[in-house]
Design a protein around this motif. Structure first.
Motif, PDB file in Angstrom:
ATOM      1  N   MET A 126       5.550   4.108 -17.627  1.00  0.00           N
ATOM      2  CA  MET A 126       5.261   2.689 -17.809  1.00  0.00           C
ATOM      3  C   MET A 126       4.364   2.540 -19.040  1.00  0.00           C
ATOM      4  SD  MET A 126       3.615   0.050 -15.073  1.00  0.00           S
ATOM      5  CE  MET A 126       5.131  -0.351 -14.241  1.00  0.00           C
ATOM      6  N   ALA A 127       4.688   1.612 -19.884  1.00  0.00           N
ATOM      7  CA  ALA A 127       3.994   1.467 -21.161  1.00  0.00           C
ATOM      8  C   ALA A 127       2.574   0.931 -21.015  1.00  0.00           C
ATOM      9  CB  ALA A 127       4.796   0.553 -22.081  1.00  0.00           C
ATOM     10  N   ASN A 128       2.330   0.090 -20.049  1.00  0.00           N
ATOM     11  CA  ASN A 128       1.037  -0.564 -19.946  1.00  0.00           C
ATOM     12  C   ASN A 128       0.250  -0.060 -18.742  1.00  0.00           C
ATOM     13  OD1 ASN A 128      -0.979  -2.188 -20.836  1.00  0.00           O
ATOM     14  ND2 ASN A 128      -0.140  -4.058 -19.984  1.00  0.00           N
ATOM     15  N   GLU A 129      -0.167   1.193 -18.789  1.00  0.00           N
ATOM     16  CA  GLU A 129      -0.980   1.758 -17.722  1.00  0.00           C
ATOM     17  C   GLU A 129      -2.406   1.924 -18.204  1.00  0.00           C
ATOM     18  OE1 GLU A 129       0.653   5.501 -16.519  1.00  0.00           O
ATOM     19  OE2 GLU A 129       2.432   4.588 -15.636  1.00  0.00           O
ATOM     20  N   GLN A 130      -3.350   1.626 -17.312  1.00  0.00           N
ATOM     21  CA  GLN A 130      -4.748   1.894 -17.604  1.00  0.00           C
ATOM     22  C   GLN A 130      -5.340   2.664 -16.438  1.00  0.00           C
ATOM     23  OE1 GLN A 130      -7.034  -1.321 -19.223  1.00  0.00           O
ATOM     24  NE2 GLN A 130      -5.415  -1.881 -20.639  1.00  0.00           N
ATOM     25  N   ARG A 131      -6.546   3.168 -16.644  1.00  0.00           N
ATOM     26  CA  ARG A 131      -7.193   4.057 -15.686  1.00  0.00           C
ATOM     27  C   ARG A 131      -8.561   3.511 -15.324  1.00  0.00           C
ATOM     28  NH1 ARG A 131      -9.483   9.956 -16.292  1.00  0.00           N
ATOM     29  NH2 ARG A 131     -10.468   9.141 -18.140  1.00  0.00           N
ATOM     30  N   ALA A 132      -8.887   3.565 -14.040  1.00  0.00           N
ATOM     31  CA  ALA A 132     -10.210   3.196 -13.541  1.00  0.00           C
ATOM     32  C   ALA A 132     -10.686   4.323 -12.632  1.00  0.00           C
ATOM     33  CB  ALA A 132     -10.141   1.883 -12.762  1.00  0.00           C
ATOM     34  N   ILE A 133     -11.988   4.594 -12.656  1.00  0.00           N
ATOM     35  CA  ILE A 133     -12.549   5.647 -11.801  1.00  0.00           C
ATOM     36  C   ILE A 133     -13.763   5.085 -11.074  1.00  0.00           C
ATOM     37  CG2 ILE A 133     -13.541   7.958 -11.692  1.00  0.00           C
ATOM     38  CD1 ILE A 133     -12.081   8.560 -14.345  1.00  0.00           C
ATOM     39  N   PHE A 134     -13.721   5.195  -9.742  1.00  0.00           N
ATOM     40  CA  PHE A 134     -14.797   4.678  -8.901  1.00  0.00           C
ATOM     41  C   PHE A 134     -15.240   5.739  -7.904  1.00  0.00           C
ATOM     42  CE2 PHE A 134     -12.119   0.807  -9.648  1.00  0.00           C
ATOM     43  CZ  PHE A 134     -13.008   0.123 -10.440  1.00  0.00           C
ATOM     44  N   ALA A 135     -16.549   5.831  -7.704  1.00  0.00           N
ATOM     45  CA  ALA A 135     -17.122   6.690  -6.672  1.00  0.00           C
ATOM     46  C   ALA A 135     -17.880   5.790  -5.704  1.00  0.00           C
ATOM     47  CB  ALA A 135     -18.054   7.727  -7.288  1.00  0.00           C
ATOM     48  N   GLY A 136     -17.568   5.933  -4.432  1.00  0.00           N
ATOM     49  CA  GLY A 136     -18.219   5.103  -3.416  1.00  0.00           C
ATOM     50  C   GLY A 136     -18.347   5.837  -2.104  1.00  0.00           C
ATOM     51  N   GLY A 137     -18.858   7.051  -2.157  1.00  0.00           N
ATOM     52  CA  GLY A 137     -18.945   7.853  -0.948  1.00  0.00           C
ATOM     53  C   GLY A 137     -17.667   8.651  -0.779  1.00  0.00           C
ATOM     54  N   CYS A 138     -17.318   8.922   0.449  1.00  0.00           N
ATOM     55  CA  CYS A 138     -16.133   9.723   0.756  1.00  0.00           C
ATOM     56  C   CYS A 138     -14.892   9.135   0.094  1.00  0.00           C
ATOM     57  CB  CYS A 138     -15.935   9.772   2.261  1.00  0.00           C
ATOM     58  SG  CYS A 138     -14.433  10.609   2.746  1.00  0.00           S
ATOM     59  N   TRP A 161     -16.904  -3.216  -5.220  1.00  0.00           N
ATOM     60  CA  TRP A 161     -18.194  -3.597  -4.622  1.00  0.00           C
ATOM     61  C   TRP A 161     -18.073  -3.779  -3.123  1.00  0.00           C
ATOM     62  CZ3 TRP A 161     -21.937  -2.306  -7.470  1.00  0.00           C
ATOM     63  CH2 TRP A 161     -22.014  -2.599  -8.834  1.00  0.00           C
ATOM     64  N   ARG A 162     -16.961  -4.352  -2.679  1.00  0.00           N
ATOM     65  CA  ARG A 162     -16.793  -4.683  -1.258  1.00  0.00           C
ATOM     66  C   ARG A 162     -16.468  -3.467  -0.386  1.00  0.00           C
ATOM     67  NH1 ARG A 162     -13.958  -9.067  -3.757  1.00  0.00           N
ATOM     68  NH2 ARG A 162     -11.980  -8.256  -3.002  1.00  0.00           N
ATOM     69  N   GLN A 163     -16.432  -2.271  -0.984  1.00  0.00           N
ATOM     70  CA  GLN A 163     -16.204  -1.039  -0.219  1.00  0.00           C
ATOM     71  C   GLN A 163     -17.465  -0.208  -0.088  1.00  0.00           C
ATOM     72  OE1 GLN A 163     -13.242  -1.390   0.996  1.00  0.00           O
ATOM     73  NE2 GLN A 163     -13.064  -3.048  -0.499  1.00  0.00           N
ATOM     74  N   THR A 164     -18.535  -0.654  -0.720  1.00  0.00           N
ATOM     75  CA  THR A 164     -19.729   0.184  -0.842  1.00  0.00           C
ATOM     76  C   THR A 164     -20.989  -0.533  -0.376  1.00  0.00           C
ATOM     77  OG1 THR A 164     -20.274  -0.562  -3.082  1.00  0.00           O
ATOM     78  CG2 THR A 164     -18.710   1.262  -2.900  1.00  0.00           C
ATOM     79  N   GLY A 167     -18.457  -1.065   9.734  1.00  0.00           N
ATOM     80  CA  GLY A 167     -19.402  -2.071  10.215  1.00  0.00           C
ATOM     81  C   GLY A 167     -20.176  -2.723   9.085  1.00  0.00           C
ATOM     82  N   PHE A 168     -20.619  -1.920   8.119  1.00  0.00           N
ATOM     83  CA  PHE A 168     -21.353  -2.457   6.974  1.00  0.00           C
ATOM     84  C   PHE A 168     -20.478  -3.426   6.188  1.00  0.00           C
ATOM     85  CE2 PHE A 168     -22.571  -2.610   2.561  1.00  0.00           C
ATOM     86  CZ  PHE A 168     -23.932  -2.800   2.616  1.00  0.00           C
ATOM     87  N   ILE A 169     -19.254  -3.038   5.921  1.00  0.00           N
ATOM     88  CA  ILE A 169     -18.337  -3.888   5.149  1.00  0.00           C
ATOM     89  C   ILE A 169     -18.099  -5.201   5.893  1.00  0.00           C
ATOM     90  CG2 ILE A 169     -15.957  -4.121   4.331  1.00  0.00           C
ATOM     91  CD1 ILE A 169     -16.095  -1.083   3.665  1.00  0.00           C
TER      92      ILE A 169
END
Length: 175
Positions: free
Chosen positions: A1-13, A77-80, A167-169
């Motif tokens: 796919m020509a228009n791919e981008q990458r994101a990297i997130f760390a939020g615990g497990c 944000w809503r996962q952490t 529960g936190f979420i």
């Protein structure tokens, strides 16, 4: 796919960071892995020992014409618990710290603006401590960690609840 981008997130497990993004339009793939450390091709055992400097993270390949980086950050944000620098929920230590890893200046700007918005929202009484760092090499985790929530649905659900994440979420972010 020509228009791919990458994101990297760390939020615990990393198991718990795949599911929230996995079924969204524009998500091409999600890989659980390790980043931010100084050991090449680390193993899960090495990372969880705390000796590698790596953090468990997810690498998301996405189509920015279908989902924006800003939307991904908002979902992140809503996962952490962005007020907990010592890990996330039951998972403690640097390998579980919350980090948004940017791959370019646009992502850095979006992440910093989003963090400021969250800080100014008054949603949390504690400071927002999630780090925003330049991406380093990303190493895919062992195969048994990939799509864990699908392969081991019952265990994943128990873990999500038992760790305190679900529960936190629910309490802080709603559904």
């Amino acid at each position: 796919m020509a228009n791919e981008q990458r994101a990297i997130f760390a939020g615990g497990c990393f198991w718990c960071m795949v599911h929230p993004f996995d079924t969204l339009p524009g998500i091409i793939s999600i890989t659980s892995g390790y980043t931010g450390g100084h050991v090449e091709n680390p193993t899960y055992r090495q990372v969880t020992s705390g000796e590698t400097g790596h953090t468990e993270a997810v690498e998301i390949i996405y189509d920015p014409d279908k989902i924006t980086y800003k939307e991904l950050v908002d979902i992140y944000w809503r996962q952490t618990d962005p007020t907990d620098a010592g890990g996330q929920f039951a998972d403690r230590g640097d390998s579980y710290r919350p980090v948004i890893f940017f791959v370019n200046e646009h992502q850095k700007q979006v992440a910093e603006e989003s963090k400021k918005e969250l800080e100014n929202s008054g949603k949390f009484s504690e400071p927002i401590v999630t780090q925003i760092e330049e991406a380093k090499p990303f190493y895919p985790a062992e195969e048994y960690h990939q799509d864990y929530y699908k392969k081991n649905a019952a265990h994943y659900k128990r873990y999500s609840i038992g760790s305190g994440r679900a529960g936190f979420i629910s309490e802080n972010w709603g559904n």
